[in-house]
Design a protein around this motif. Structure first.
Motif, PDB file in Angstrom:
ATOM      1  N   PHE A   1      15.462 -16.684 -24.238  1.00 12.75           N
ATOM      2  CA  PHE A   1      15.141 -17.484 -23.074  1.00 12.75           C
ATOM      3  C   PHE A   1      14.774 -16.567 -21.910  1.00 12.75           C
ATOM      4  N   PRO A   2      13.599 -16.743 -21.326  1.00 11.75           N
ATOM      5  CA  PRO A   2      13.237 -15.852 -20.212  1.00 11.75           C
ATOM      6  C   PRO A   2      14.114 -16.093 -18.988  1.00 11.75           C
ATOM      7  N   GLU A   3      14.659 -15.012 -18.461  1.00 12.75           N
ATOM      8  CA  GLU A   3      15.540 -15.127 -17.295  1.00 12.75           C
ATOM      9  C   GLU A   3      14.768 -14.953 -15.995  1.00 12.75           C
ATOM     10  N   ASP A   4      13.616 -14.295 -16.083  1.00 13.37           N
ATOM     11  CA  ASP A   4      12.859 -14.023 -14.853  1.00 13.37           C
ATOM     12  C   ASP A   4      11.370 -13.927 -15.191  1.00 13.37           C
ATOM     13  N   VAL A   5      10.553 -13.689 -14.151  1.00 12.80           N
ATOM     14  CA  VAL A   5       9.098 -13.679 -14.367  1.00 12.80           C
ATOM     15  C   VAL A   5       8.695 -12.517 -15.286  1.00 12.80           C
ATOM     16  N   VAL A   6       9.356 -11.376 -15.168  1.00 20.44           N
ATOM     17  CA  VAL A   6       9.031 -10.256 -16.062  1.00 20.44           C
ATOM     18  C   VAL A   6       9.230 -10.679 -17.512  1.00 20.44           C
ATOM     19  N   ASP A   7      10.349 -11.324 -17.812  1.00 21.99           N
ATOM     20  CA  ASP A   7      10.602 -11.801 -19.183  1.00 21.99           C
ATOM     21  C   ASP A   7       9.473 -12.716 -19.650  1.00 21.99           C
ATOM     22  N   VAL A   8       9.050 -13.615 -18.767  1.00 20.30           N
ATOM     23  CA  VAL A   8       8.004 -14.573 -19.133  1.00 20.30           C
ATOM     24  C   VAL A   8       6.721 -13.837 -19.526  1.00 20.30           C
ATOM     25  N   LEU A   9       6.363 -12.827 -18.737  1.00 21.10           N
ATOM     26  CA  LEU A   9       5.108 -12.121 -19.010  1.00 21.10           C
ATOM     27  C   LEU A   9       5.255 -11.207 -20.243  1.00 21.10           C
ATOM     28  N   LEU A  10       6.449 -10.647 -20.425  1.00 15.22           N
ATOM     29  CA  LEU A  10       6.669  -9.785 -21.597  1.00 15.22           C
ATOM     30  C   LEU A  10       6.657 -10.583 -22.893  1.00 15.22           C
ATOM     31  N   LYS A  11       7.146 -11.793 -22.816  1.00 18.87           N
ATOM     32  CA  LYS A  11       7.266 -12.635 -24.002  1.00 18.87           C
ATOM     33  C   LYS A  11       5.881 -13.058 -24.518  1.00 18.87           C
ATOM     34  N   ASP A  12       4.882 -13.070 -23.627  1.00 15.24           N
ATOM     35  CA  ASP A  12       3.555 -13.524 -24.040  1.00 15.24           C
ATOM     36  C   ASP A  12       2.887 -12.464 -24.918  1.00 15.24           C
ATOM     37  N   ALA A  13       2.174 -12.948 -25.928  1.00 16.50           N
ATOM     38  CA  ALA A  13       1.597 -12.010 -26.904  1.00 16.50           C
ATOM     39  C   ALA A  13       0.309 -11.347 -26.405  1.00 16.50           C
ATOM     40  N   ASN A  14      -0.240 -11.831 -25.311  1.00 15.61           N
ATOM     41  CA  ASN A  14      -1.530 -11.316 -24.837  1.00 15.61           C
ATOM     42  C   ASN A  14      -1.446  -9.809 -24.543  1.00 15.61           C
ATOM     43  N   PRO A  15      -2.264  -8.985 -25.254  1.00 19.77           N
ATOM     44  CA  PRO A  15      -2.179  -7.538 -25.066  1.00 19.77           C
ATOM     45  C   PRO A  15      -2.636  -7.072 -23.680  1.00 19.77           C
ATOM     46  N   GLN A  16      -3.333  -7.976 -22.967  1.00 20.51           N
ATOM     47  CA  GLN A  16      -3.776  -7.578 -21.611  1.00 20.51           C
ATOM     48  C   GLN A  16      -2.614  -7.525 -20.615  1.00 20.51           C
ATOM     49  N   LEU A  17      -1.484  -8.101 -21.004  1.00 23.23           N
ATOM     50  CA  LEU A  17      -0.344  -8.113 -20.078  1.00 23.23           C
ATOM     51  C   LEU A  17       0.429  -6.788 -20.195  1.00 23.23           C
ATOM     52  N   THR A  18      -0.177  -5.745 -19.679  1.00 25.62           N
ATOM     53  CA  THR A  18       0.403  -4.403 -19.751  1.00 25.62           C
ATOM     54  C   THR A  18       1.490  -4.238 -18.685  1.00 25.62           C
TER      55      THR A  18
END
Ligand code: HEM
Length: 544
Positions: free
Chosen positions: A273-290
């Motif tokens: 479960f994402p606890e914060d915005v960083v978790d949300v962006l890390l959880k996404d599979a999109n490789p552009q989210l460096t």
């Protein structure tokens, strides 16, 4: 954090900052020259295209009409710049501000179409000095599918019940920590207090950082960073811009470390479960989210916590202080909810704030309308466009100026009067109609709008249910960012149950509450169905 009222800054929406920087900056001249050399510029000024442009004046070489814009912006009525031109040329006109030829829209329908357009037609446009500070991958600058993806991810998280519950609990905790220190022998500076609270709440939602050494470090660096956004764009050791970029580097280092730790611990995809915005962006599979992209966006997202949300709350306190009728009704509503929850033995949760305080919501809506924290947004046309008969050539900037629409007397009765009751009839606060767009619209509609409202509701609830206050004289500055000149000093007195605040303006340096006789009670005041006051301290000055 707010050591000086001048240090506030706006990156979140850069339209007004852009004006300040461009007028001071040599880069405006550079930009202008480049523009003239550019082959598209020749096109821009070809006679066929020129004849199709809206009416208006491009002003002086290099400066255009920027000086007039700035001098109006510093006044109580920044929209005078637009008003003069609306009379001469209509609601949409051409001008030359922010260093570029610009179509200014003060027409709700045209602005709505611009906001609703996608990146094939309009993209955000900010001066180069600001884009350097924000970073190339900031959501405010990127376009197309990546912007939509990040917007969607952040928006969904910010709207989630989980985050609302966390924000509510953090906000209540930080408000309590702040209010416990308020004493009756010196004024409380609302703008300063709310900046501390909102920044901490947002940073916790972004990177799960709690109060402590890292939070203090971040606050300090962030202050230095945003000072650069309003500075002369010369990046040499000793300049504000240089110090700002150095502060950003230190923030980046800390945030990178946090992102890396989170990424490593989620290598096996175990994060449930994402606890914060960083978790949300890390959880996404999109490789552009460096890591770099996430970091840039986290820093940009801190800006509303430092600027827009605290200003919204401070303005609400200011308008309420000047409108006893609204303050009474709001206080009554909040005391009623507090007592009900006490009777039920339940703590207040986020849905209580959002659903059980309709008048307080109307006060916030009216504050957004009158306060115009974001005066408008800037776009650049990617191709020739025609909207409602208005021709916008490729390469030109468009400035959708919300302030003129929010203060238009064809759209709002007595638009310069703070009258929250108007929203009891007018329920289109979504922005879809184009008459009310404090949070923008279309694909870039502010994803933090619910959060901003929730934070304001929670602060106002605790403020009015725990304190009566007397506001000192203060005034609103509209440029380069909206803020209170003196940071909104108020003298507070802890509330006994059942009394109600009577507001007056105080010019002495003694707590006026100490000698004040409270003459009102929440029950001696009534509004009839039209919102007209029937009580003796009512809103007569609004409807006189
Ligand atoms: C009173 C408070 C606020 C006001 C008045 C406000 C206003 C706005 C406006 C007008 C825009 C549209 C910009 C454009 O079209 O170019 C915007 C975008 C944005 N806002 Fe807010 N905002 C507030 C609070 C917040 C909060 C609390 C957050 C997040 C925590 C937030 C995050 C964002 C983001 C990420 C964008 C960019 C969206 C995109 O370009 O896709 N805002 N805001």
């Amino acid at each position: 954090m707010d050591s000086s009222s001048n240090s506030t800054s706006l990156i979140h929406l850069l339209a007004s900052a852009a004006a300040a920087i461009v007028v001071l900056s040599a880069s405006a001249i550079f930009f202008y020259r480049r523009l003239l050399k550019n082959s598209t510029t020749t096109n821009l000024f070809s006679s066929y295209r020129r004849n199709r442009l809206p009416l208006g004046n491009l002003g002086w070489p290099f400066l255009g009409e920027t000086l007039d814009f700035i001098s109006c912006a510093y006044s109580d009525r920044p929209e005078t710049f637009m008003d003069k031109r609306r009379l001469l040329y209509g609601k949409v006109f051409k001008s030359h501000i922010f260093g570029s030829p610009t179509i200014v829209s003060t027409d709700a329908e045209v602005s709505r179409s611009i906001l609703q357009s996608d990146a094939k037609t309009f993209v955000p446009s900010y001066p180069r000095s600001l884009t350097e500070l924000m970073g190339k991958s900031s959501i405010l600058l990127i376009n197309g599918s990546l912007q939509r993806r990040i917007h969607g991810l952040i928006g969904a998280f910010l709207k989630s019940p989980h985050l609302k519950a966390q924000i509510t609990s953090d906000m209540q905790k930080y408000i309590q920590q702040s209010m416990i220190k308020w004493t009756e022998d010196r004024p409380v500076y609302i703008q300063h207090e709310t900046k501390q609270i909102a920044f901490q709440v947002l940073v916790k939602a972004l990177i799960s950082l709690d109060i402590g050494d890292d939070m203090e470090f971040l606050k300090k660096q962030f202050q230095e960073f945003i000072a650069g956004l309003m500075s002369f764009p010369i990046n040499l050791p000793g300049t504000t811009l240089y110090r700002s970029l150095q502060a950003k580097k230190r923030m980046v280092k800390l945030i990178h470390k946090i992102i890396q730790t989170k990424r490593s611990s989620n290598m096996d995809g175990s994060m449930s479960f994402p606890e914060d915005v960083v978790d949300v962006l890390l959880k996404d599979a999109n490789p552009q989210l460096t890591n770099d992209l996430i970091c840039d966006n986290i820093i940009d997202l801190m800006i509303p916590g430092e600027d827009s949300v605290p200003v919204l709350i401070t303005l609400a306190v200011k308008y309420l202080s000047d409108c006893p009728a609204a303050l009474r009704q709001l206080t009554e509503e909040n005391l009623r909810l507090k007592r009900l929850k006490e009777k039920l033995g339940e703590p207040l949760c986020w849905s209580d704030y959002l659903l059980s305080l309709p008048f307080t919501q109307d006060v916030i809506t009216e504050t957004l309308r009158m306060g115009n924290i974001i005066i408008g947004v800037m776009r650049k046309a990617m191709k020739d466009v025609e909207i409602k008969g208005v021709f916008i050539p490729k390469g030109w900037c468009v400035f959708t100026y919300f302030r003129s629409i929010h203060l238009d007397d064809n759209l709002y009765d007595s638009p310069y009067q703070f009258f929250p009751w108007r929203w009891q009839k007018e329920k289109d606060t979504s922005g879809n109609g184009g008459n009310f767009t404090p949070f923008g619209g279309g694909q870039r509609l502010c994803p933090g709008l619910d959060l901003a409202r929730l934070e304001a509701l929670i602060f106002l609830h605790h403020f009015v249910t725990h304190f009566r206050w007397v506001a000192e004289e203060d005034s609103i500055i509209n440029f380069p960012t909206v803020r209170l000149r003196r940071r909104m000093p108020v003298w507070v007195k802890r509330r006994r149950d059942d009394d109600v605040s009577i507001i007056s303006t105080n010019n002495s340096n003694k707590n006026p509450m100490s000698s004040m006789v409270v003459t009102g009670s929440i029950y001696d005041y009534r509004l009839d169905t039209t919102g007209q006051s029937t009580g003796q301290n009512g809103n007569k000055r609004i409807y006189s």
